[in-house]
Scaffold this active site. Sequence first.
Site, PDB file in Angstrom:
ATOM      1  N   GLY A   1       1.048   3.980   5.212  1.00 31.92           N
ATOM      2  CA  GLY A   1       1.933   3.168   4.382  1.00 31.92           C
ATOM      3  C   GLY A   1       2.199   1.803   4.984  1.00 31.92           C
ATOM      4  O   GLY A   1       2.585   1.706   6.143  1.00 31.92           O
ATOM      5  N   SER A   2       2.016   0.718   4.220  1.00 32.78           N
ATOM      6  CA  SER A   2       2.113  -0.597   4.827  1.00 32.78           C
ATOM      7  C   SER A   2       2.008  -1.714   3.794  1.00 32.78           C
ATOM      8  O   SER A   2       2.155  -1.499   2.599  1.00 32.78           O
ATOM      9  CB  SER A   2       1.007  -0.748   5.872  1.00 32.78           C
ATOM     10  OG  SER A   2      -0.233  -0.411   5.280  1.00 32.78           O
ATOM     11  N   ARG A   3       1.687  -2.905   4.309  1.00 31.77           N
ATOM     12  CA  ARG A   3       1.579  -4.100   3.474  1.00 31.77           C
ATOM     13  C   ARG A   3       0.608  -5.075   4.140  1.00 31.77           C
ATOM     14  O   ARG A   3       0.472  -5.102   5.362  1.00 31.77           O
ATOM     15  CB  ARG A   3       2.981  -4.721   3.366  1.00 31.77           C
ATOM     16  CG  ARG A   3       3.046  -6.177   2.956  1.00 31.77           C
ATOM     17  CD  ARG A   3       4.485  -6.627   2.998  1.00 31.77           C
ATOM     18  NE  ARG A   3       4.633  -8.014   2.586  1.00 31.77           N
ATOM     19  CZ  ARG A   3       5.746  -8.520   2.058  1.00 31.77           C
ATOM     20  NH1 ARG A   3       6.800  -7.742   1.890  1.00 31.77           N
ATOM     21  NH2 ARG A   3       5.805  -9.780   1.702  1.00 31.77           N
TER      22      ARG A   3
ATOM     23  N   LEU B   1       0.846  -1.194   0.000  1.00 32.83           N
ATOM     24  CA  LEU B   1       0.000   0.000   0.000  1.00 32.83           C
ATOM     25  C   LEU B   1       0.880   1.241   0.000  1.00 32.83           C
ATOM     26  O   LEU B   1       1.739   1.394   0.864  1.00 32.83           O
ATOM     27  CB  LEU B   1      -0.896   0.041   1.239  1.00 32.83           C
ATOM     28  CG  LEU B   1      -1.986  -1.019   1.393  1.00 32.83           C
ATOM     29  CD1 LEU B   1      -1.412  -2.340   1.885  1.00 32.83           C
ATOM     30  CD2 LEU B   1      -3.033  -0.539   2.396  1.00 32.83           C
TER      31      LEU B   1
END
Length: 236
Positions: free
Chosen positions: A193-195, A105
């Site tokens: 912000g990430s995954r 993301l």
Amino acid sequence: MAGPNALSQFQAIFSPIHKDGYKFVGIAAAVTLLAFFIWDTLGFICLLATLALVFFFRDPKRVVPDREGLVVAPSDGTVISVNPMLPPAELNLGTEPMTRVSVFLSLLDVHVARAPVAGRILTDVHTDGVYKNAAAPEAPSENERQSFTIETKTGVKIGVVLVSGYVARRIVTNVKVGDAVTAGERIGIIRFGSRTDLYLPAGTVFVSEGQRMIAGETVVAELGVTEPTPRRFTRV
């Protein structure tokens, strides 16, 4: 008259704010008002920052495909890998490889996480860690993360891991062990912000690296199907 795609894009941008964003937007708005009293230029800078927060915390409505056995995307973003991997121990999914679909993301993506299937939450484990680039291969095992296992009514177990990144410093969830969830239901949000990693039974995945995901709408897999069909259940 605007077409369906234009309407969807409009709804994605101009949508309600996730409840976790209220305090951030409220504080930013108050600072903006104060800044305008001090210096107009500073006020405009603060206004832009406030609008950026409104954009980040947007929580658009999603239309979830209504069909038994479908697995939908747990987050917006881009698929960065589809590989056989051992599931993390905290998911309690055994020691055999499963298919891991990893979605990255960016700051521009909607960060609300959704349940990929309907079922019951079996595990909900928070693991402290570092804040490396979420796209890095070591991120799933070293970064801070929140791990869920969901069991469907047919007994299939799916793993969902929300992973922090460089900027993400907080994973906020709103489900716990024992809760029943529906496919596409909101289960939390990862800030800035990430995954997300999705662990699935081998042989069921329909997506590939580089594909864009829409949380709650894009179909990632169909449980019990071993040969992908040419159909795509995703927004055009």
